[in-house]
Design a protein around this motif. Sequence first.
Motif, short mmCIF file in Angstrom:
data_model
loop_
_atom_site.label_atom_id
_atom_site.label_comp_id
_atom_site.label_asym_id
_atom_site.label_seq_id
_atom_site.Cartn_x
_atom_site.Cartn_y
_atom_site.Cartn_z
N THR B 109 1.00 -1.14 -0.07
CA THR B 109 0.01 0.02 -0.25
C THR B 109 0.84 1.28 -0.05
N SER B 110 0.38 2.38 -0.46
CA SER B 110 0.99 3.66 -0.52
C SER B 110 0.07 4.87 -0.31
N GLY B 111 0.53 5.80 0.27
CA GLY B 111 -0.45 6.94 0.22
C GLY B 111 -0.35 7.83 -0.81
N VAL B 112 -1.59 8.32 -1.22
CA VAL B 112 -1.82 9.06 -2.49
C VAL B 112 -2.69 10.20 -2.34
N GLN B 113 -2.63 11.15 -3.38
CA GLN B 113 -3.56 12.17 -3.34
C GLN B 113 -4.37 11.66 -4.57
N ILE B 114 -5.88 11.74 -4.28
CA ILE B 114 -6.76 11.12 -5.33
C ILE B 114 -7.49 12.20 -5.94
N ARG B 115 -7.14 12.40 -7.32
CA ARG B 115 -7.77 13.65 -8.09
C ARG B 115 -8.69 13.07 -8.96
N GLY B 116 -10.15 13.44 -8.55
CA GLY B 116 -11.25 13.23 -9.41
C GLY B 116 -11.40 14.29 -10.46
N VAL B 117 -11.26 13.94 -11.41
CA VAL B 117 -11.35 15.10 -12.69
C VAL B 117 -12.52 14.78 -13.47
N GLN B 118 -13.00 16.08 -14.19
CA GLN B 118 -14.12 16.01 -15.18
C GLN B 118 -13.52 16.03 -16.43
N ILE B 119 -13.64 14.74 -17.12
CA ILE B 119 -12.74 14.15 -18.30
C ILE B 119 -12.67 15.55 -19.32
N ASP B 120 -13.87 15.77 -19.80
CA ASP B 120 -13.70 16.58 -21.08
C ASP B 120 -13.16 18.16 -20.72
N ARG B 143 -15.92 0.25 -15.55
CA ARG B 143 -16.38 0.84 -14.32
C ARG B 143 -15.19 1.48 -13.39
N ASN B 144 -15.37 2.68 -12.83
CA ASN B 144 -14.14 3.13 -11.74
C ASN B 144 -12.70 2.89 -12.47
N PRO B 145 -12.41 3.41 -13.73
CA PRO B 145 -11.25 3.53 -14.12
C PRO B 145 -10.11 4.48 -13.20
N VAL B 146 -9.02 4.28 -13.25
CA VAL B 146 -8.06 5.08 -12.51
C VAL B 146 -6.72 5.06 -13.34
N LEU B 147 -5.84 6.20 -13.37
CA LEU B 147 -4.73 6.40 -13.90
C LEU B 147 -3.62 6.45 -12.77
N LEU B 148 -2.42 5.87 -12.98
CA LEU B 148 -1.44 5.82 -11.97
C LEU B 148 -0.31 6.24 -12.70
N GLY B 149 0.96 6.93 -11.77
CA GLY B 149 2.13 7.13 -12.42
C GLY B 149 2.92 5.86 -12.74
N GLU B 150 3.67 5.96 -13.66
CA GLU B 150 4.39 4.63 -13.98
C GLU B 150 5.03 4.23 -12.76
N ARG B 196 2.92 10.21 -6.19
CA ARG B 196 2.14 10.64 -5.02
C ARG B 196 0.46 10.70 -5.87
N ASN B 197 0.33 10.71 -6.99
CA ASN B 197 -0.90 11.13 -7.44
C ASN B 197 -1.74 10.01 -8.39
N VAL B 198 -2.92 9.96 -8.09
CA VAL B 198 -3.94 8.96 -8.87
C VAL B 198 -4.98 9.71 -9.65
N PHE B 199 -5.41 9.51 -10.81
CA PHE B 199 -6.58 10.13 -11.37
C PHE B 199 -7.77 9.29 -11.36
N VAL B 200 -8.73 9.78 -11.17
CA VAL B 200 -9.99 8.98 -11.62
C VAL B 200 -11.07 10.23 -11.64
N ARG B 201 -12.44 9.64 -12.12
CA ARG B 201 -13.29 10.43 -12.50
C ARG B 201 -13.87 11.08 -11.52
N SER B 202 -14.42 12.38 -11.65
CA SER B 202 -14.94 12.99 -10.25
C SER B 202 -16.26 12.55 -9.96
#
Lengths: 246, 404
Positions: B109-120, B143-150, B196-202
Amino acid sequence: MAIITTQNLSKIYNPDTIPVHALRDVSLEFEEGEFTTVRGPSGSGKTTLLNMIGGLDIPNEGFVEIDGTRITGMKDRELINFRLNNIGFVFQAYNLIPVFTAYENVSFIMLLQKREKSEMKERAEELLTAMGLSKKFDSRPKQLSGGEQQRVAVARALASRPKFILADEPTANLDTDSAMNLLDMMEKMNKEENVTFIFSTHDQRVIDRARRVITMVDGAIDKDERKSPPSKGESELSEQGDDSLS
Amino acid sequence: MLLSISWRNIWRHPARSGVLMMAIIAGLWAGILVTALTNGWIHQRFVNMIQEEITHVQIHHPEFLTEREPWMYIQNKDEIFRFLERDERVLSWSARTLTDGMIQSPLTTSGVQIRGVQIDRERATTTFHENLTTGDYLDSELRNPVLLGERLADKLNVEVGNRIVLTFQDLENEITSGSFTITGLFRTASNPYDERNVFVRSDDLQDLLAGEVVFHEIAILVDREELSDSVRTDLNYQFDQIIAETWYELSPELRYITDAGGNLIVYIMAVILLALAFGILNTMLMAIFERMRELGMLLAIGMSKLRVFVMIMMESVILTMTGAGGGLLLAWLTLGYLGEKGIDMTSMGGDSMAEFGYDAVVYPIAYTNDYVTTIILVVVTALLAAIYPAIKALRLNPGEVVRE
Ligand SMILES: Nc1ncnc2c1ncn2[C@@H]1O[C@H](COP(=O)(O)OP(=O)(O)OP(=O)(O)O)[C@@H](O)[C@H]1O
Ligand SMILES: [Mg+2]
């Protein structure tokens, strides 16, 4: 009225250590149009006297007046400006700006005086031509002989229209022909334009050309002799002297 | 005429003057290049940070940035959206749902900031999507896609298609978690950011976090950077439950690099010119000492001390400026070439630059200001270095010098 008066001039170098009395109580007057030489053994004070008159050195006692203006005690800046507009200088060497041509060297002093451009050009050309340098306008000092360089220096000194010209051993670095040639030019300017010359020398042939001979010994005036105004006979005599020496 | 003497005097010793000029050319060339390179770095970092995420102006709950509590969301978001929609200075904007949490893979596990963004909106406002190296952006059918840093993916030992679990506090302070599928991996210029950052849909994040539409951040791109301040001021005046801040206020790093970068040329040139000043001083001293007689003669025949002083100063300035002109021209030509091609710093440790968030290929930039500043500094140096020799010349006693 005399154009130059020196009153009880004394100069002591190194007064605190080994004092040298370079001038002792020298009082002299020079009239306009004189052609004077200052002679004397080495160290007798010729250069010191000329420097005092030219405002290049300051006496310990006495003063110098030029045309009624006392230059002794003038402020540095005033004095430089006074020299620029009243006194022509010819030195034994290092008279000219090496990076300038003969013509530019002569114009330069008029530029310092802020003369008109047209006057500058005319006078520089006229003087260089009079000094027999009409073909050397664009030559730099290095490309000129010692005699030619000294003639440029005389032209430069004349260009500023000074009250008189001081020349400290102007012929010391010249061979006899060049020396006599320089004297011819100076004499010509003296006769034709009434330019006052005071020059120092060791050279007897040069001394013979002067009409007033001041002899210095050990910082004091030993003799002050004047020859009668030039007559035909005298000029022939000096020419004979030339021939016999060469 | 003084100018002419000065210029010709310089060429009395072509070798000596030439060597000094070469030193000045080399020094200024190097100085401008180093400055331009750093300018380039700063500019790229600036553009990266502004375009990828920070944008020009951001709106938050007044305490969100310090406390980061989930309930500190923007209350009057709809009014603000309407305002932004109408304002002509605003190019685009994007709202974000943010929270801190844990990411969990089968391995670790790891600590992250979760960033929910409006895709368009996000895609229209920032260039973050361009950092995607593998997989697809968040507009996938899953359902629930997420982007991670390499880097984070490496650390968690996961890849595209794997599932991870995100755990965080919801608005009621209850621990909640959701399973997300990795659809893509990204790499920005900054390694720490990637870890430190992961991206999901808001929308997805809001479902878990609040069960309603909440945004913690609105990022605003304005037409021109200069408009940032006025947009910020207007927003703060118009709405009182939020605080709007410009990039300058938001990012200590950007603030620092833009502030320091502005004076960079002065620091770099000061060091180079200090070294060159000794060369100029030496050359001028030599030039004066060998001309003592001549200078004495000039003072004797009536050249004023001021003129002699000016002549020497001009000589120094002309000598130095001739070299400086060459150096600046050479630098300008070099930069004309490198500015387009860029310099690949990878072989010179460009990888370690990425640790700090700087690109490996740098496009150097020299601003007009840098050239102007350099010229001013060069002239000042030339004058300062010539003062001592010039004073020496003025101390001459013409009566002494002309003896002999
Ligand atoms: N700056 C000085 N310090 C000390 N003594 C000096 C200085 N200048 C000149 N003297 C001395 O003053 C005396 C007169 O020197 P001056 O140069 O006037 O003689 P001079 O007649 O021109 O000699 P020369 O024919 O060698 O040129 C000499 O004894 C000289 O050593
Ligand atoms: Mg002497």
